[in-house]
Design a protein around this motif. Sequence first.
Motif, mmCIF file in Angstrom:
data_model
loop_
_atom_site.group_PDB
_atom_site.id
_atom_site.type_symbol
_atom_site.label_atom_id
_atom_site.label_comp_id
_atom_site.label_asym_id
_atom_site.label_seq_id
_atom_site.Cartn_x
_atom_site.Cartn_y
_atom_site.Cartn_z
ATOM 1 N N SER A 64 13.602 11.023 14.397
ATOM 2 C CA SER A 64 13.532 10.945 12.893
ATOM 3 C C SER A 64 14.511 10.073 12.358
ATOM 4 O O SER A 64 14.113 9.261 11.349
ATOM 5 C CB SER A 64 13.776 12.549 12.431
ATOM 6 N N GLN A 65 15.473 9.838 12.913
ATOM 7 C CA GLN A 65 16.633 9.411 12.446
ATOM 8 C C GLN A 65 16.280 7.694 12.631
ATOM 9 O O GLN A 65 16.420 6.837 11.673
ATOM 10 C CB GLN A 65 17.955 9.521 13.049
ATOM 11 N N ALA A 66 15.684 7.413 13.696
ATOM 12 C CA ALA A 66 15.343 6.106 13.875
ATOM 13 C C ALA A 66 14.243 5.493 13.020
ATOM 14 O O ALA A 66 14.304 4.541 12.228
ATOM 15 C CB ALA A 66 14.756 5.779 15.533
ATOM 16 N N GLN A 67 13.158 6.359 12.872
ATOM 17 C CA GLN A 67 12.117 6.095 11.922
ATOM 18 C C GLN A 67 12.337 6.005 10.572
ATOM 19 O O GLN A 67 12.078 5.086 9.912
ATOM 20 C CB GLN A 67 10.930 7.112 12.148
ATOM 21 N N GLY A 73 6.070 11.210 5.520
ATOM 22 C CA GLY A 73 5.617 12.565 5.563
ATOM 23 C C GLY A 73 5.814 12.752 7.104
ATOM 24 O O GLY A 73 6.234 13.936 7.521
ATOM 25 N N HIS A 74 5.475 11.662 8.163
ATOM 26 C CA HIS A 74 5.895 12.083 9.503
ATOM 27 C C HIS A 74 7.355 12.226 9.813
ATOM 28 O O HIS A 74 7.722 13.039 10.779
ATOM 29 C CB HIS A 74 5.204 11.155 10.154
ATOM 30 N N GLN A 107 0.767 -1.016 -0.057
ATOM 31 C CA GLN A 107 -0.150 0.069 0.141
ATOM 32 C C GLN A 107 0.820 1.217 -0.002
ATOM 33 O O GLN A 107 1.603 1.718 1.041
ATOM 34 C CB GLN A 107 -0.983 0.071 1.151
ATOM 35 N N PRO A 108 1.063 1.780 -1.195
ATOM 36 C CA PRO A 108 2.150 2.944 -1.390
ATOM 37 C C PRO A 108 1.717 4.075 -0.254
ATOM 38 O O PRO A 108 2.537 4.795 0.147
ATOM 39 C CB PRO A 108 2.022 3.347 -2.811
ATOM 40 N N LEU A 109 0.629 4.161 0.018
ATOM 41 C CA LEU A 109 -0.122 5.536 0.855
ATOM 42 C C LEU A 109 0.525 5.185 2.160
ATOM 43 O O LEU A 109 1.009 6.221 2.869
ATOM 44 C CB LEU A 109 -1.628 5.529 0.679
#
Length: 443
Positions: free
Chosen positions: A171-174, A138-139, A129-131
């Motif tokens: 942010s880096q972890a995600q 985006g997050h 699911q590309p979305l």
Amino acid sequence: MGGGGKQTQQESSCGRGGGVFTWEEVQRHSHKGDQWLVIDRKVYNITDWVKRHPGGVRVISHYAGEDATDAFAAFHPEPDFVRKFLKPLLIGELATSEPNQDRDKNSVLTQAFRELREEVEREGLFRTQPLFFCLHLGHILLLEALAYLLIWVYGTGWLQTLLCAVIMATSQAQAGWLQHDFGHLSVFKKSRWNHLLHKFVIGHLKGASANWWNHRHFQHHAKPNIFSKDPDVNMLHTFVLGKTQPVEYGIKKIKYMPYNHQHQYFFLSESQIQTQVQMQISSQVSTICVPVQDLVWSMSYYLRYFTCYTPFYGVFGAVALISFVRFLESHWFVWVTQMNHIPMEIDHEKHEDWLTMQLKATCNIEQSLFNDWFSGHLNFQIEHHLFPTMPRHNYCRVAPLVRKVCEKHGVTYQEKSLWSGFRDVVSSLRESGDLWLDAYLHK
């Protein structure tokens, strides 16, 4: 007959695809410069192909001399396309009297897993699911912007800086979990978009090399927790893992570190483990072995970072901030990646079937919204290892099917709480350290 010895009449048929071989003959060709493997009972001579293998030399070489059918299916989401490259390498097939599995691989479990894979494919669980991935990206970008705006609006006080560092580490972890997704599977039908996004996430958002990651990480999936084949259990003598290595080190009187205290200095070494990974990335990014494109993407990360934060902190302050961010991220990274593997079996190659090998090397962490987000869905480590090209949003759907097969055939399927996962890392290191000390003092 060894790998470089005199060939039999059957073996001389290389390139014509008409040879008929036994498993014993195939197993002889498992050395550097002489490598065969079997896929769906077809025998291939990959000796000259390994250097051009897109996944790297080592990952395909780990299956030299044995059946690679399940590994081939696991790593290639478009097998019909890949078989075009295999066709020139075909030298024959197994004799009809030979079993489907080599060595002592469990034929019942092998068949059960292949039937499970067929069911999973019919259910469409390999469709992405590309979305889902676009929203995740985006997050991450929102977190990056939030960290910068925090400093720009509220200044560089210690509280603002600490909060900025935490946001950046998150942010880096995600971003690490997202690049892991792009590295394993085709999120978009047009692979060039997937390829570009992988390089953007790991290069521009992480400062690392996509090429380096692919070649290292695929080895981990091909032979998890197997010494000399899985780079993730190569601790460069800092730790001894499992039950075999500690005894081997103890008997040989190897003492690079006080291993009986490794469960204690592990807390101080977490950032060192991640630093070791970063150093390997940097060393390979800085050589011509890594594509120039990867180098450019990696440099864009540091250019963006220092452009944004040097005006606020100066050069030395910016270096200190990114070092602290890496420190925070490393603890996150190490705990998430190690809680699924270090407490499990770690040993030398045993040539086990795909299901058995993956279940012995992995365990799951209970599902929850937090655990899913915190680990990038790698709390479903069992399902991820069995089906590495499956999109993570489908792990929860395939997990009951995997559990059912395991229960039917008596295969241990481990699932534990997040706290238990963390605790078991420490207890397993303590157990390994005690085994080393006993062997070191008494054997």
